[in-house]
Design a protein around this motif. Structure first.
Motif, short mmCIF file in Angstrom:
data_model
loop_
_atom_site.label_atom_id
_atom_site.label_comp_id
_atom_site.label_asym_id
_atom_site.label_seq_id
_atom_site.Cartn_x
_atom_site.Cartn_y
_atom_site.Cartn_z
N SER A 62 0.80 -1.22 0.00
CA SER A 62 0.00 0.00 0.00
C SER A 62 0.84 1.27 0.00
N THR A 64 0.04 5.09 1.59
CA THR A 64 -0.96 5.68 2.48
C THR A 64 -0.45 6.89 3.23
N PHE A 66 -1.99 7.15 6.23
CA PHE A 66 -2.36 6.51 7.49
C PHE A 66 -3.55 7.17 8.20
N CYS A 70 -5.80 5.06 2.14
CA CYS A 70 -4.79 4.03 1.93
C CYS A 70 -5.11 3.35 0.61
N THR A 94 -3.43 -4.85 7.53
CA THR A 94 -3.25 -3.55 6.89
C THR A 94 -4.12 -2.52 7.58
N LEU A 98 -3.74 1.44 10.22
CA LEU A 98 -4.31 2.72 9.78
C LEU A 98 -5.13 3.37 10.88
N CYS A 102 -9.39 6.15 8.29
CA CYS A 102 -8.69 5.91 7.03
C CYS A 102 -9.44 4.88 6.18
N LEU A 104 -9.71 2.27 3.03
CA LEU A 104 -8.89 1.38 2.22
C LEU A 104 -9.48 1.37 0.81
#
Length: 133
Positions: A62, A64, A66, A70, A94, A98, A102, A104
């Motif tokens: 990834s 990102t 954070f 992301c 993952t 975060l 956040c 994904l």
């Protein structure tokens, strides 16, 4: 079968390429362009990996901040290790890295659309791509 998960463990370009080829994701990645593949792995700022007896068998790669977004660039699991929950664990680990707000975000291969919907992702048709000319 014991799978060991690691956060930001160094992954060599060769390990990354071999995993992508073995997961079929290599069909959609520039695995013959070593410089590009090296840049992909070395410039990611969040890598969650899965290992079996020292062999890389899965990766969630990834980019990102954070906190807000992301971008999950690659989620790959070796074909011999698929359907064992490794992909879900890579995603879970993952997300654990975060912040609570956040999101994904990913672009799924057409064959993977059903998988992502099955594990709780929401489809969003507003992705745009600008290729270099």
């Amino acid at each position: 079968m014991k799978i060991e998960y690691k956060i930001n463990e160094p992954v060599s370009t060769d390990q990354f390429i071999e995993l992508l080829k073995d997961s079929t994701l290599g069909e959609r990645r520039p695995v013959d362009n070593r410089e590009c593949m090296s840049g992909m792995i070395s410039n990611s700022n969040l890598i969650v990996s899965a290992w079996h007896e020292g062999q890389l068998v899965g990766i969630a790669r990834s980019v990102t901040d954070f906190h807000y977004a992301c971008y999950l660039s690659d989620l790959a699991v070796s074909q011999n290790f698929q359907k064992l929950g490794i992909g879900k664990q890579l995603l879970s680990l993952t997300q654990a890295q975060l912040g609570p707000e956040c999101k994904l975000i990913l672009i799924a291969a057409p064959a993977a659309n059903a998988y992502y919907e099955h594990i709780g992702f929401t489809h969003n048709p507003r992705c745009w791509v600008l290729d270099r000319s």
